[in-house]
Design a protein around this motif. Structure first.
Motif: not given
Length: 127
Positions: A56, A89, A54, A10-15, A6, A60, A8
């Motif tokens: 962006f 996570y 998510r 980009l945020p990986y946390e889901c809404e 993935w 992003q 770096t």
């Protein structure tokens, strides 16, 4: 060849409102002559399905589009990504369900963001 990771940037946390989980894939369905349906578990499947979405920013979204197109071969390759494991996570091998065809994106907040969503198949075995 190693699986891509993935990005770096980009945020990986889901809404929180978009997260969903199915602890295993749906069973195999076999129709019987008598009209009944037999459901069978998928033996050996160590895969969980999670919904992911998510927002962006435009920058992003450019990173995401290039990652999906180039690194993931239009969404068909497996990759490693930090995913929610119930209490924290952890990095797992994942794949987008239905490849790039399973990805949706839509402009939100008057075009300031693009909301990307898809379902992931997640290996439940350790990273």
């Amino acid at each position: 060849m190693a699986d891509p990771a993935w990005p770096t940037g980009l945020p990986y946390e889901c809404e929180a409102s978009a997260w969903s989980s199915m602890p295993f894939r749906p069973p195999l369905v076999t129709e019987m002559e008598g009209g009944n349906v037999r459901l069978r578990a998928r033996p050996g499947d160590a895969i969980e399905q999670q919904g992911w979405a998510r927002r962006f920013t435009p920058a992003q979204f450019e990173i995401w589009t290039a990652f999906l197109r180039d690194d993931l071969a239009k969404g068909t390759r497996r990759f490693s990504m930090p995913v929610w494991l119930g209490s924290a996570y952890g990095t797992r091998t994942v794949q987008i369900l239905r490849g790039g065809g399973g990805v949706t994106s839509a402009l939100v907040a008057r075009g300031l963001y693009t909301r990307v969503s898809f379902s992931l198949l997640i290996s439940t075995e350790g990273a």
